[in-house]
Design an enzyme around this catalytic site. Structure first.
Site, PDB file in Angstrom:
ATOM      1  N   VAL A  65      -4.489  -0.818  -7.506  1.00 57.32           N
ATOM      2  CA  VAL A  65      -5.392   0.325  -7.663  1.00 57.32           C
ATOM      3  C   VAL A  65      -6.559  -0.261  -8.459  1.00 57.32           C
ATOM      4  CG1 VAL A  65      -5.711   2.631  -8.639  1.00 57.32           C
ATOM      5  CG2 VAL A  65      -3.517   2.009  -7.595  1.00 57.32           C
ATOM      6  N   PRO A  66      -7.636  -0.622  -7.756  1.00 55.35           N
ATOM      7  CA  PRO A  66      -8.639  -1.564  -8.278  1.00 55.35           C
ATOM      8  C   PRO A  66      -9.605  -1.004  -9.313  1.00 55.35           C
ATOM      9  CG  PRO A  66      -9.293  -0.780  -6.127  1.00 55.35           C
ATOM     10  CD  PRO A  66      -7.946  -0.188  -6.394  1.00 55.35           C
ATOM     11  N   CYS A  67      -9.103  -0.744 -10.509  1.00 59.36           N
ATOM     12  CA  CYS A  67      -9.968  -0.230 -11.573  1.00 59.36           C
ATOM     13  C   CYS A  67     -11.022  -1.250 -11.993  1.00 59.36           C
ATOM     14  CB  CYS A  67      -9.146   0.258 -12.758  1.00 59.36           C
ATOM     15  SG  CYS A  67      -7.982  -0.936 -13.406  1.00 59.36           S
ATOM     16  N   HIS A  68     -10.835  -2.516 -11.614  1.00 58.70           N
ATOM     17  CA  HIS A  68     -11.866  -3.517 -11.919  1.00 58.70           C
ATOM     18  C   HIS A  68     -13.163  -3.225 -11.166  1.00 58.70           C
ATOM     19  CE1 HIS A  68      -9.738  -5.108  -8.351  1.00 58.70           C
ATOM     20  NE2 HIS A  68     -10.917  -5.611  -8.013  1.00 58.70           N
ATOM     21  N   ARG A  69     -13.119  -2.370 -10.147  1.00 65.23           N
ATOM     22  CA  ARG A  69     -14.300  -2.026  -9.366  1.00 65.23           C
ATOM     23  C   ARG A  69     -15.119  -0.902  -9.991  1.00 65.23           C
ATOM     24  NH1 ARG A  69     -10.953  -2.050  -3.720  1.00 65.23           N
ATOM     25  NH2 ARG A  69     -10.451  -4.279  -3.742  1.00 65.23           N
TER      26      ARG A  69
END
Length: 159
Positions: free
Chosen positions: A123-127
């Site tokens: 779940v790409p919270c780095h984005r």
């Protein structure tokens, strides 16, 4: 109910600890983790998680196809759903996600939900970035956030 099991997966950003419950990925932690609370180690149980992470880090996978269950309150789950929809290589701001929730004043709450994301990378919270595009707020550290964003943009650097 199947007890928790975990495995430690090597990656370019350091070891990732994957945790499963009832055959579903419920957590992915970066760096050192107290594995005593995560059940016995079972690397076979997370073979599919490892394979997909390996493909992601190799640049051949742009999305994940895994059974997930993230525990959180209604706002956190709504934010994580929005984050999961951010396409590979794209970014959104905390304010944009708050706007998607119907209230731009929720930007700090969106940031807090990102910080509690139990499934980073998948779940790409780095984005999620600051309003000016700056890198802010990543539980794994800004160096890891930069690495993940650079990984997703490496093809663009060739031109």
């Amino acid at each position: 109910m199947v007890p928790l099991t975990h495995s430690v997966i090597p990656s370019p950003i350091g070891p990732l600890t994957a945790v499963r419950e009832d055959g579903v990925l419920v957590g992915l932690w970066m760096g050192p983790t107290d594995v005593e609370d995560l059940g016995p180690r079972d690397d076979e149980a997370n073979a599919r998680v490892r394979a997909q992470l390996d493909e992601y880090f190799a640049g051949t996978r742009t999305s994940f196809d895994l059974a997930l269950r993230a525990s959180g309150n209604a706002l956190q789950r709504a934010v994580w759903e929005l984050i999961a929809a951010i396409p590979y290589g794209a970014t959104r701001t905390y304010g944009e996600l708050a706007g998607d929730l119907g209230d731009r004043s929720l930007a700090q709450a969106v940031g807090a939900a990102c910080g509690r994301n139990p499934l980073p990378v998948v779940v790409p919270c780095h984005r999620v970035v600051g309003a000016d595009g700056s890198l802010v707020g990543f539980g794994g550290g800004l160096d890891r956030k930069r690495f993940l964003l650079d990984l997703e943009h490496r093809d663009e650097r060739l031109f």
